[in-house]
Scaffold this motif. Structure first.
Motif, PDB file in Angstrom:
ATOM      1  N   THR A   1       0.816  -1.224   0.000  1.00  0.00           N
ATOM      2  CA  THR A   1       0.000   0.000   0.000  1.00  0.00           C
ATOM      3  C   THR A   1       0.847   1.270   0.000  1.00  0.00           C
ATOM      4  O   THR A   1       0.335   2.347  -0.264  1.00  0.00           O
ATOM      5  CB  THR A   1      -0.919   0.036   1.229  1.00  0.00           C
ATOM      6  OG1 THR A   1      -0.123  -0.015   2.414  1.00  0.00           O
ATOM      7  CG2 THR A   1      -1.871  -1.151   1.228  1.00  0.00           C
TER       8      THR A   1
ATOM      9  N   VAL B   1      -6.261   5.695  -2.478  1.00  0.00           N
ATOM     10  CA  VAL B   1      -4.974   6.378  -2.302  1.00  0.00           C
ATOM     11  C   VAL B   1      -5.153   7.469  -1.238  1.00  0.00           C
ATOM     12  O   VAL B   1      -6.131   8.219  -1.268  1.00  0.00           O
ATOM     13  CB  VAL B   1      -4.529   7.031  -3.631  1.00  0.00           C
ATOM     14  CG1 VAL B   1      -3.260   7.853  -3.437  1.00  0.00           C
ATOM     15  CG2 VAL B   1      -4.357   5.966  -4.708  1.00  0.00           C
TER      16      VAL B   1
ATOM     17  N   GLY C   1      -1.769   4.301   1.215  1.00  0.00           N
ATOM     18  CA  GLY C   1      -3.207   4.244   1.021  1.00  0.00           C
ATOM     19  C   GLY C   1      -3.912   4.292   2.363  1.00  0.00           C
ATOM     20  O   GLY C   1      -3.279   4.274   3.425  1.00  0.00           O
TER      21      GLY C   1
ATOM     22  N   VAL D   1      -3.935  -1.020  -2.224  1.00  0.00           N
ATOM     23  CA  VAL D   1      -4.392   0.313  -2.599  1.00  0.00           C
ATOM     24  C   VAL D   1      -4.954   0.262  -4.010  1.00  0.00           C
ATOM     25  O   VAL D   1      -4.466  -0.489  -4.861  1.00  0.00           O
ATOM     26  CB  VAL D   1      -3.231   1.341  -2.491  1.00  0.00           C
ATOM     27  CG1 VAL D   1      -2.110   1.027  -3.467  1.00  0.00           C
ATOM     28  CG2 VAL D   1      -3.739   2.762  -2.717  1.00  0.00           C
TER      29      VAL D   1
END
Length: 311
Positions: A215, A244, A294, A300
């Motif tokens: 992420t 995000v 994220g 993500v």
């Protein structure tokens, strides 16, 4: 004879005549005439001759002719001095013919963009700003340096005018139907099920997803067929905790060394389309959305990633 040479000759002759005057022995008529000459010389000396003379010289010239004219150091010095003076600058920048010549001359634009305070003052004048943005030569001068871009981005109206310019050929990421079609190359740091092209397909019902457990420090990259100048990144986040959170856009000329085109930015957790300005002087082929982290620690996702600018 130009206005500048007339002024200089007139003041020199007036000074010589006044220096010859014998005040103690002069008649009343001589003193009255000398006083009138003194007043005339003072008025001529204070007149806005520089701006008027320059406007007359520049007005009939093409961009190429103005380039040649400015190759003479004395002419370049005159224009530089006029641009630095508010009154002279206003006179030049509100004359449509002068603006057209300046906007078509790389040499003149080099002087216009050399000083940030002068450029800011000139951009504030609608006629000159419009002239620069309507000219391919003017646009090239603006996008080549960080200073003009920063000045334009600091004013919402200026930036809107800049990004709406049609003087150069517009470009953007096309609606991708695969990683290499219809053109360019889409790529991602990692993916699971949904690859990079799904965030570049102009379809808000699809998205890119990173590999599970990835992420932070993820990226979506698009390689243009040729170097381009980009002014805007358009994003649609994935409207859930998998979206995000923090990102920036970066560019590269070799796909190895990357530079930031904007500051680190927070992207809200919703599906609202958002545009962000890019500050990347010149043209570059490799561009990426760099995802710092994220909202989730699982993976993500990004729904849409687009880049807009000019060839």
């Amino acid at each position: 004879m130009t206005l500048l040479s007339f002024r200089d000759d007139f003041l020199a002759n007036a000074d010589a005549r006044l220096a010859q005057l014998d005040v103690a022995g002069a008649s009343e008529t001589d003193l009255l005439m000398a006083g009138a000459l003194y007043k005339m010389a003072a008025a001529v000396g204070q007149a806005d001759i520089l701006g008027v003379s320059l406007a007359q010289a520049i007005r009939p010239l093409t961009g190429a002719q103005l380039d040649a004219w400015l190759s003479e150091p004395v002419n370049a010095a005159l224009l530089r001095a006029a641009l630095a003076d508010p009154a002279h600058r206003l006179l030049l920048a509100t004359d449509a013919a002068v603006v057209a010549a300046l906007a078509a001359s790389p040499a003149a634009l080099a002087l216009v963009t050399a000083d940030a305070s002068v450029l800011a003052a000139l951009l504030a004048l609608p006629l000159l700003r419009a002239g620069l943005l309507a000219s391919a030569v003017g646009m090239e001068a603006l996008l080549a340096s960080a200073t003009p871009l920063a000045l334009l981005a600091a004013d919402a109206t200026w930036w809107a005018d800049y990004t709406a310019s049609t003087a150069l050929t517009a470009t953007a990421i096309p609606a991708m139907t695969g990683l290499t079609s219809p053109s360019g190359v889409a790529a991602a740091s990692t993916y699971s099920s949904y690859n990079a092209d799904k965030a570049m397909d102009k379809n808000s019902s699809t998205y890119w997803r990173s590999a599970s457990g990835n992420t932070g420090n993820q990226w979506l990259k698009y390689t243009f067929p040729e170097p381009v100048h980009l002014h805007t990144v358009s994003l649609i986040n994935y409207a859930s905790s998998y979206g995000v959170e923090h990102f920036r856009v970066e560019y590269s000329d070799n796909d190895s060394t990357w530079q930031a085109a904007m500051a680190d930015t927070t992207l809200p957790m919703d599906a609202t389309p958002r545009d962000f300005p890019l500050m990347a002087p010149g043209r570059h082929r490799y561009w990426r959305l760099y995802i710092l982290d994220g909202y989730s620690t699982t993976y993500v996702q990004c729904t849409e990633f687009d880049l807009k600018g000019w060839l």
